[in-house]
Design a protein around this motif. Structure first.
Motif, short mmCIF file in Angstrom:
data_model
loop_
_atom_site.label_atom_id
_atom_site.label_comp_id
_atom_site.label_asym_id
_atom_site.label_seq_id
_atom_site.Cartn_x
_atom_site.Cartn_y
_atom_site.Cartn_z
N ILE A 24 1.47 -77.74 -2.91
CA ILE A 24 2.14 -76.52 -3.40
C ILE A 24 2.39 -76.64 -4.90
N HIS A 25 2.77 -77.81 -5.33
CA HIS A 25 3.22 -78.00 -6.72
C HIS A 25 2.14 -78.49 -7.67
N PHE A 54 4.89 -73.24 6.86
CA PHE A 54 4.54 -73.45 5.45
C PHE A 54 3.69 -72.31 4.88
N MET A 55 3.04 -71.53 5.73
CA MET A 55 2.07 -70.53 5.28
C MET A 55 2.62 -69.55 4.25
N PRO A 56 3.82 -69.01 4.41
CA PRO A 56 4.31 -68.07 3.39
C PRO A 56 4.42 -68.71 1.99
N ARG A 57 4.73 -69.97 1.93
CA ARG A 57 4.85 -70.65 0.64
C ARG A 57 3.50 -70.80 -0.06
N GLN A 63 -4.48 -72.46 5.86
CA GLN A 63 -5.00 -72.12 7.18
C GLN A 63 -4.72 -73.26 8.15
N TYR A 64 -4.64 -72.92 9.42
CA TYR A 64 -4.47 -73.89 10.51
C TYR A 64 -5.67 -73.77 11.44
N LEU A 65 -6.20 -74.90 11.86
CA LEU A 65 -7.29 -74.92 12.82
C LEU A 65 -7.00 -76.01 13.85
N TYR A 66 -7.15 -75.68 15.12
CA TYR A 66 -6.99 -76.65 16.20
C TYR A 66 -8.37 -77.16 16.61
#
Length: 104
Positions: A24-25, A54-57, A63-66
């Motif tokens: 993020i930083h 965490f997605m909104p940040r 993205q998330y993938l299983y």
């Protein structure tokens, strides 16, 4: 130009938190769009919920993938397969990123 960073993970939410915070930083070069893809490799902890929180940040860049097939290579291959980037980078869930490109 777009860089997609793939992070395979398995039951290591506490370590993943530090990796995502560092991303993020991180300072990004002008003109570089960076996407982050967390590939959950059959975790039994709260990995999915944590990544979604965490997605909104990340403002649409996370993205998330299983991936149900066990093994790091399966997780990486699944992430690479859905990558939309010109470049694909990979970091482990216990890494922290200081910068995306070293300055000369």
């Amino acid at each position: 130009m777009r860089l997609d960073v793939v992070i395979p993970t398995y039951n290591r939410v506490s370590l993943l938190a530090r990796a995502l915070e560092s991303l993020i930083h991180v300072e990004r070069p002008a003109g570089l769009d960076v996407g982050i893809l967390v590939v959950d490799n059959r975790s039994t902890d709260n990995t999915r919920h944590f990544v979604e929180s965490f997605m909104p940040r990340f403002e649409g860049r996370l993205q998330y993938l299983y991936e149900p097939q066990p093994g790091r290579s399966h997780a990486l291959n699944a992430g690479i397969a859905i990558s939309r980037g010109d470049l694909v980078g990979m970091i482990d869930d216990d890494e922290q990123v200081g910068s995306l490109f070293a300055r000369a």
